[in-house]
Scaffold this motif. Structure first.
Motif, PDB file in Angstrom:
ATOM      1  N   ALA A 219      37.908  52.862  35.925  1.00  0.00           N
ATOM      2  CA  ALA A 219      38.201  51.427  35.888  1.00  0.00           C
ATOM      3  C   ALA A 219      38.070  50.877  34.478  1.00  0.00           C
ATOM      4  O   ALA A 219      38.876  50.041  34.038  1.00  0.00           O
ATOM      5  CB  ALA A 219      37.258  50.682  36.842  1.00  0.00           C
ATOM      6  N   ILE A 220      37.063  51.333  33.741  1.00  0.00           N
ATOM      7  CA  ILE A 220      36.871  50.875  32.362  1.00  0.00           C
ATOM      8  C   ILE A 220      38.008  51.361  31.477  1.00  0.00           C
ATOM      9  O   ILE A 220      38.526  50.626  30.630  1.00  0.00           O
ATOM     10  CB  ILE A 220      35.508  51.360  31.835  1.00  0.00           C
ATOM     11  CG1 ILE A 220      34.367  50.640  32.568  1.00  0.00           C
ATOM     12  CG2 ILE A 220      35.393  51.140  30.328  1.00  0.00           C
ATOM     13  CD1 ILE A 220      33.001  51.222  32.295  1.00  0.00           C
TER      14      ILE A 220
ATOM     15  N   ARG B 270      34.535  44.921  39.730  1.00  0.00           N
ATOM     16  CA  ARG B 270      33.733  44.600  40.910  1.00  0.00           C
ATOM     17  C   ARG B 270      33.368  45.866  41.667  1.00  0.00           C
ATOM     18  O   ARG B 270      34.195  46.763  41.848  1.00  0.00           O
ATOM     19  CB  ARG B 270      34.501  43.663  41.857  1.00  0.00           C
ATOM     20  CG  ARG B 270      34.758  42.272  41.327  1.00  0.00           C
ATOM     21  CD  ARG B 270      34.984  41.286  42.489  1.00  0.00           C
ATOM     22  NE  ARG B 270      35.706  41.862  43.603  1.00  0.00           N
ATOM     23  CZ  ARG B 270      37.014  41.705  43.814  1.00  0.00           C
ATOM     24  NH1 ARG B 270      37.726  40.993  42.961  1.00  0.00           N
ATOM     25  NH2 ARG B 270      37.591  42.250  44.862  1.00  0.00           N
ATOM     26  N   VAL B 271      32.128  45.909  42.115  1.00  0.00           N
ATOM     27  CA  VAL B 271      31.668  46.967  43.009  1.00  0.00           C
ATOM     28  C   VAL B 271      31.146  46.293  44.265  1.00  0.00           C
ATOM     29  O   VAL B 271      30.189  45.523  44.218  1.00  0.00           O
ATOM     30  CB  VAL B 271      30.563  47.815  42.365  1.00  0.00           C
ATOM     31  CG1 VAL B 271      30.105  48.895  43.341  1.00  0.00           C
ATOM     32  CG2 VAL B 271      31.044  48.440  41.063  1.00  0.00           C
ATOM     33  N   ASP B 272      31.809  46.534  45.395  1.00  0.00           N
ATOM     34  CA  ASP B 272      31.431  45.919  46.668  1.00  0.00           C
ATOM     35  C   ASP B 272      31.086  47.005  47.675  1.00  0.00           C
ATOM     36  O   ASP B 272      31.834  47.983  47.830  1.00  0.00           O
ATOM     37  CB  ASP B 272      32.587  45.064  47.218  1.00  0.00           C
ATOM     38  CG  ASP B 272      32.966  43.941  46.263  1.00  0.00           C
ATOM     39  OD1 ASP B 272      32.122  43.055  46.049  1.00  0.00           O
ATOM     40  OD2 ASP B 272      34.087  43.976  45.727  1.00  0.00           O
TER      41      ASP B 272
ATOM     42  N   VAL C  83      35.615  49.832  44.382  1.00  0.00           N
ATOM     43  CA  VAL C  83      35.553  49.557  42.941  1.00  0.00           C
ATOM     44  C   VAL C  83      36.898  48.968  42.541  1.00  0.00           C
ATOM     45  O   VAL C  83      37.940  49.610  42.711  1.00  0.00           O
ATOM     46  CB  VAL C  83      35.261  50.828  42.133  1.00  0.00           C
ATOM     47  CG1 VAL C  83      35.323  50.532  40.635  1.00  0.00           C
ATOM     48  CG2 VAL C  83      33.903  51.396  42.507  1.00  0.00           C
ATOM     49  N   THR C  84      36.869  47.739  42.013  1.00  0.00           N
ATOM     50  CA  THR C  84      38.106  47.017  41.699  1.00  0.00           C
ATOM     51  C   THR C  84      38.141  46.628  40.233  1.00  0.00           C
ATOM     52  O   THR C  84      37.161  46.100  39.701  1.00  0.00           O
ATOM     53  CB  THR C  84      38.225  45.738  42.555  1.00  0.00           C
ATOM     54  OG1 THR C  84      38.112  46.077  43.940  1.00  0.00           O
ATOM     55  CG2 THR C  84      39.556  45.047  42.307  1.00  0.00           C
ATOM     56  N   ASN C  85      39.267  46.911  39.570  1.00  0.00           N
ATOM     57  CA  ASN C  85      39.480  46.435  38.208  1.00  0.00           C
ATOM     58  C   ASN C  85      40.825  45.728  38.125  1.00  0.00           C
ATOM     59  O   ASN C  85      41.679  45.874  39.012  1.00  0.00           O
ATOM     60  CB  ASN C  85      39.432  47.595  37.204  1.00  0.00           C
ATOM     61  CG  ASN C  85      40.600  48.551  37.361  1.00  0.00           C
ATOM     62  OD1 ASN C  85      40.520  49.505  38.129  1.00  0.00           O
ATOM     63  ND2 ASN C  85      41.685  48.335  36.654  1.00  0.00           N
TER      64      ASN C  85
ATOM     65  N   ALA D  65      48.043  40.728  41.809  1.00  0.00           N
ATOM     66  CA  ALA D  65      47.178  39.651  42.293  1.00  0.00           C
ATOM     67  C   ALA D  65      45.794  40.134  42.676  1.00  0.00           C
ATOM     68  O   ALA D  65      44.783  39.488  42.364  1.00  0.00           O
ATOM     69  CB  ALA D  65      47.846  38.967  43.491  1.00  0.00           C
ATOM     70  N   GLU D  66      45.719  41.287  43.351  1.00  0.00           N
ATOM     71  CA  GLU D  66      44.443  41.768  43.883  1.00  0.00           C
ATOM     72  C   GLU D  66      43.760  42.802  43.000  1.00  0.00           C
ATOM     73  O   GLU D  66      42.619  43.186  43.262  1.00  0.00           O
ATOM     74  CB  GLU D  66      44.674  42.373  45.277  1.00  0.00           C
ATOM     75  CG  GLU D  66      45.257  41.395  46.290  1.00  0.00           C
ATOM     76  CD  GLU D  66      44.311  40.240  46.574  1.00  0.00           C
ATOM     77  OE1 GLU D  66      43.091  40.450  46.490  1.00  0.00           O
ATOM     78  OE2 GLU D  66      44.804  39.138  46.875  1.00  0.00           O
ATOM     79  N   GLY D  67      44.450  43.281  41.956  1.00  0.00           N
ATOM     80  CA  GLY D  67      43.872  44.294  41.095  1.00  0.00           C
ATOM     81  C   GLY D  67      44.047  45.692  41.666  1.00  0.00           C
ATOM     82  O   GLY D  67      44.732  45.896  42.676  1.00  0.00           O
TER      83      GLY D  67
END
Length: 401
Positions: free
Chosen positions: A306-307, A317-319, A331-333, A387-389
């Motif tokens: 992600a980075i 984000r980590v959910d 894991v979202t970027n 929109a959502e990554g």
């Protein structure tokens, strides 16, 4: 049909490309400039017919670019190709030999340092060199020793790059699985370990030397390089287990709080990448069964991915949550969305999306992550939109103690 000149040009082009692929070379050239005090440093391919720059650090304004040539006979590197010894001097005008040598006179040089670079087979490849128009006070013996270690480090990385490229070509060809397994064992057991051992020995040699403080920077470069090579070997071993054996082994033990493991990995990755922002929101039941080492590896792979590919101006984000009979970790970027046709390729081994910026690694991270998920009885999927990554979602069956 191409003649000898075509073959030579192909060799030179491949040498320039091979050095360009080594991410450690710019750091080595930077270290050479600092260590010598000279404002120009280069890795050169030197044959009996040509001197070609493969990589350049130019603060002198010498004007040479990678892929460009100097007339071989005007260089001291041509002498080094013959006698295979380092050449270092700080004041050509006052030097017993080089005050009369044509190279300093031709290029207006006063200070110079150059050492030979050899292939893993012991063949002469070229030189690591530095020059300046100013006379400099240098300890010729110590500088030759330090430059030689830099040259050995470049040679080690060249060997590693070549073996990995060979392994990848072998994996992509249709060959007997038993032969493939034997090749992997040979590559991992010997061919990849040898460059790693050379880098480690160089670091040990530095530790025993009475060198100036700048040698500490060299030791750090070698240590980091050895660590990177060890990581690559670990990835290949995981690939071999997943592809050629019965899968990546996991130890599903009672490990308590998965949320605590996630928090620990997020903290470690954030510390290693201070420019990145990672926001974590995890609410999971305790006392779950999983392999902590493997899940830590999986999450670290996702965060590093992600980075590397996300927009650093936006938080990652980590959910994590429990959902029905599963644990869901996402894991979202944000950044350029992944094309739907490409998404299906992301979990394939050795796949790396095309990019204008070269990226390190073998393209095994996401493949290994998906295999770790599978070994836990779970899945790893990806979805991506502007929109959502881009979101990688791990789903594991909810298995209590």
């Amino acid at each position: 049909m191409g003649g000898p000149g075509d073959i030579l040009q192909t060799d030179i082009d491949e040498s320039v490309a091979a050095i360009a692929r080594l991410s450690v070379v710019p750091r080595i050239l930077d270290a050479v400039v600092r260590a010598t005090g000279m404002r120009f440093a280069a890795v050169a391919r030197v044959t009996e017919n040509r001197w070609t720059a493969c990589a350049v650090r130019d603060e002198l304004g010498f004007g040479l670019q990678p892929g460009e040539d100097l007339v071989l006979e005007t260089t001291i590197c041509n002498d080094i190709r013959s006698h295979r010894q380092p050449v270092v001097f700080g004041n050509a005008s006052a030097h017993a030999i080089y005050s009369q040598h044509h190279t300093p006179q031709h290029y207006g040089l006063q200070s110079y340092a150059s050492v030979p670079i050899y292939t893993v087979g012991g063949e002469f490849f070229g030189t690591l060199c530095a020059i300046d128009s100013r006379p400099l006070a240098v300890d010729e013996e110590k500088l030759a020793t330090e430059m030689t270690l830099y040259g050995e480090l470049i040679a080690s990385h060249m060997a590693l790059e070549g073996r990995l490229a060979h392994a990848e070509r072998a994996l992509r060809s249709s060959m007997d699985e038993g032969v493939l397994r034997e090749q992997f064992l040979a590559v991992v057991g010997h061919d990849l370990r040898s460059p790693l051992q050379a880098a480690g020995m160089a670091a040990e040699s530095l530790a025993d030397m009475d060198l100036p403080p700048r040698a500490g920077r060299l030791a750090k470069v070698i240590t980091a390089s050895a660590r990177r090579m060890a990581d690559l070997i670990d990835d290949i071993m995981d690939f071999a287990r997943a592809r050629l054996a019965s899968g990546i082994p996991v130890a599903q033990l009672d490990q308590g709080d998965l949320g605590a493991l996630v928090a620990r990995v997020v903290t470690e990755v954030a510390a290693a990448h201070p420019a990145a922002t990672i926001v974590s929101e995890v609410d999971m039941p305790g006392n779950l069964r999983f392999d902590p080492v493997r899940l830590q590896q999986l999450l670290a792979n996702l965060l590093n991915n992600a980075i590397a590919h996300g927009d650093t101006r936006r938080a990652i984000r980590v959910d994590g949550r429990a959902e029905d009979d599963a644990i869901v970790l996402a894991v979202t970027n944000f950044g350029t969305p992944i094309d739907p046709a490409t998404q299906g390729m992301l979990f394939q081994p050795f796949y790396r999306p095309e990019s204008a910026t070269p990226r390190p690694g073998l393209g095994l991270g996401l493949y290994i992550a998906s295999e770790i998920a599978r070994a836990h009885g779970g899945t790893l999927t990806v979805c991506s939109s502007a929109a959502e990554g881009t979101c990688f979602t791990l789903r594991l069956p909810l298995i209590g103690a």
